[in-house]
Design an enzyme around this catalytic site. Structure first.
Site: not given
Ligand code: F6P
Length: 561
Positions: A220, A226, A280-281, A366, A397, A525
């Protein structure tokens, strides 16, 4: 951001959940009904199953095995009304900026409104046309990949699609692609890389062919460490094989950040946008769902959206008493706030829903893992429980022992599909038998008298019976909820996810939190950036606590060898 957006954050009649009339009535009711025995409740009320179950949008919800009576539910519905759930729901669907700390509307439901009813607006501006324009482009892209018309730099059809993203840009598409595996295109393998740990991407790159691999960079913000690192590494890997001019055939982006996408080197023609009013979620319904559209096709993706829309319509229109998201939320509130249960286990009895617990972890924790209310005031009531789980029979199990006989009572959401998508004889019957048996066992338990009678029937000595009986006794009276789908399809999956989204919304309104921000992810972060500098090149500042300094020193020593 205007001050008034903060001021309007909790529009309910009671300033806090705990001060509401219904909350106090529920507390008294909880004290009065502490001795409720489910076995007895079922025996005395043969209509309990009918009274405490509902069906909508293709999902059957049986909540009769929870520690509630019809009076409990009446009080819970009053709580929802007193906390302004209906008005808040209408505000969300109406495009109001209910995400007050980020000054944003919350309109993921607008992503699944069909073209002809797409009437949502943000600041008076209709969003439906833009949503459907992106959806149309997404569908065309997906279909050209599926048909083989989209080719890689040597002219071959795409065989592998790699989604690089994390959080909401990973969990949703991965969970849905896995859940709809049986609807997927046979030539295409879908892969999901999220972890900054190079082992994730490295393991995949040894298995895919650059000539036939398409990378989707899904973020987003297009700033997430990452994702950016994995995207850069994937790009470098590709350029060991193809050339700069070939990148367009192998890299597409999904983002709200056109500038950053362009700076990365992806042609905006290969970018699919979405909007700041999609969290995002909550974004799997947007272009973030591109892997889903590629896997199941444009029509399949639209069926997925349609299933969610059916749940949206139900949530908007059904009275709270018959409203699945409201009921699921209120059962959760009862268990969390009045019975003191601090976690909930999700048990999908469908292998293809294996990633659902992980998806719901982000969605619920979240969203509602907050310690202050939407106005920033400390909360006096507990919020989101810990969400965890695994596929049902595997869990049986592993940790179900604790669910049946542990010292904590943990409610379970059982999720099953009545129909199977395979023809292996006997398996579906065994699966459903296990699912129903677990919910029955949690509820019924087994008394010490029953255990003793059973062991006596096996000619066991009185001494051995006395020694074993406590171990073989099940306390029972442990709550669970059953969600049944007729079959796992794009539509029923869409409805199921939307059900949980709205559950989270209702709980957030009752607790008084903003379910749509996530400030709690920021601190780590920021600290990681500082430590990264120290690990890579910077001076060893020793500016941290002794533990962190010591760990950094050890890592610097190892990394410099
Ligand atoms: O670190 C949490 C977050 O902001 C989530 O809310 C989001 O889904 C995820 O990181 C990824 O964010 P982006 O889509 O901006 O890379």
């Amino acid at each position: 951001m205007s001050d008034s957006s903060f001021a309007s954050s909790t529009p309910s009649a009671s300033p806090t959940a705990a001060s509401s009339v219904a909350w106090q009535a529920l507390q008294q009711h909880a004290d009065a009904t502490r001795g409720l025995q489910l076995r007895q409740a079922f025996a005395e009320h043969p209509e309990r199953f009918d009274a405490l179950s509902e069906q909508a949008a293709g999902i059957f919800l049986d909540y009769s095995k929870n520690l509630v009576t019809e009076d409990t539910m009446r009080l819970l519905f009053s709580l929802a009304r007193e906390r302004g759930v209906e008005a808040r729901r209408d505000a969300m669907f109406g495009g109001e900026r209910i995400n007050n700390t980020e000054d944003r509307a919350v309109l993921h439901a607008a992503l699944r409104a069909p073209r002809e009813v797409a009437g949502a607006t943000v600041d008076g501006r209709p969003v439906g046309a833009e949503v459907h324009a992106v959806l149309d482009r997404l569908g065309q892209c997906a279909e050209s990949i599926r048909s083989g018309a989209w080719t890689g730099y040597t002219g071959k059809a795409i065989t592998d699609v790699v989604n690089i993203g994390i959080g909401g840009s990973y969990l949703g598409p991965k969970m849905v692609c896995q859940a709809l595996r049986t609807f997927a295109h046979p030539r295409l393998s879908m892969h999901f890389v999220s972890n900054v740990d190079g082992h994730d991407l490295d393991a995949l790159l040894t298995r895919v062919n650059p000539e036939t691999t398409l990378f989707i960079i899904a973020s987003k913000t297009f700033t997430t460490q990452e994702t950016m690192m994995n995207a850069q590494s994937a790009r470098s890997w590709f350029l060991q094989h193809g050339e700069e001019k070939d990148l367009a055939k192998h890299f597409v982006a999904v983002s709200t950040n056109t500038e950053a996408v362009t700076a990365f080197g992806i042609d905006p023609a290969n970018m699919f946008g979405f909007w700041d009013w999609v969290g995002g979620r909550y974004s799997v319904w947007s272009a973030i769902g591109l892997p889903v559209a590629i896997a199941v096709g444009a029509d399949g993706f639209r069926e997925f959206l349609a299933g969610a829309h059916a749940m949206d319509e139900h949530f908007r229109a059904a009275p709270l008493e018959r409203n699945l998201p409201a009921i699921l939320a209120l059962i959760g509130i009862w268990n969390r706030n009045f019975l003191g249960m601090s976690s909930i286990s999700i048990a999908p009895y469908h292998q293809d829903l294996a990633s659902l617990p992980g998806y719901l972890q982000q969605l619920e924790m979240e969203s509602n893992g907050k310690h202050v209310d939407a106005d920033g005031k400390p909360l006096t009531v507990a919020t989101c429980p810990v969400i965890w789980g695994d596929t049902g029979t595997n869990g049986q199990h592993a940790y179900f022992q604790l669910l049946h006989q542990g010292t904590d009572v943990i409610p379970v959401d059982f999720i099953a599909s009545l129909a199977a998508a395979h023809a292996l004889p006997g398996h579906q019957e065994a699966l459903l038998a296990n699912c129903f048996a677990q919910s029955e066992a949690l509820m019924r338990g087994k008394t010490e008298d029953e255990v003793r009678a059973e062991l006596a029937g096996q000619n066991m000595s009185a001494e051995r019976i006395a020694a074993l009986a406590p171990h073989r006794t099940f306390p029972g009276n442990r709550p669970s909820t059953m969600l049944l789908l007729d079959a796992l399809t794009p539509a029923s999956l869409g409805a199921l996810i939307a059900l949980y989204e709205h559950k989270v919304f209702v709980q957030g309104v009752i607790w008084g939190v903003n379910s749509f921000d996530q400030w709690g992810v920021e601190l780590g972060k920021v600290l990681a950036k500082t430590i990264m500098n120290e690990l890579v090149a910077g001076p060893n500042t020793k500016a941290h606590d002794a533990s962190t300094n010591g760990l950094i020193a050890r890592a610097r020593a190892a990394l410099s060898q």
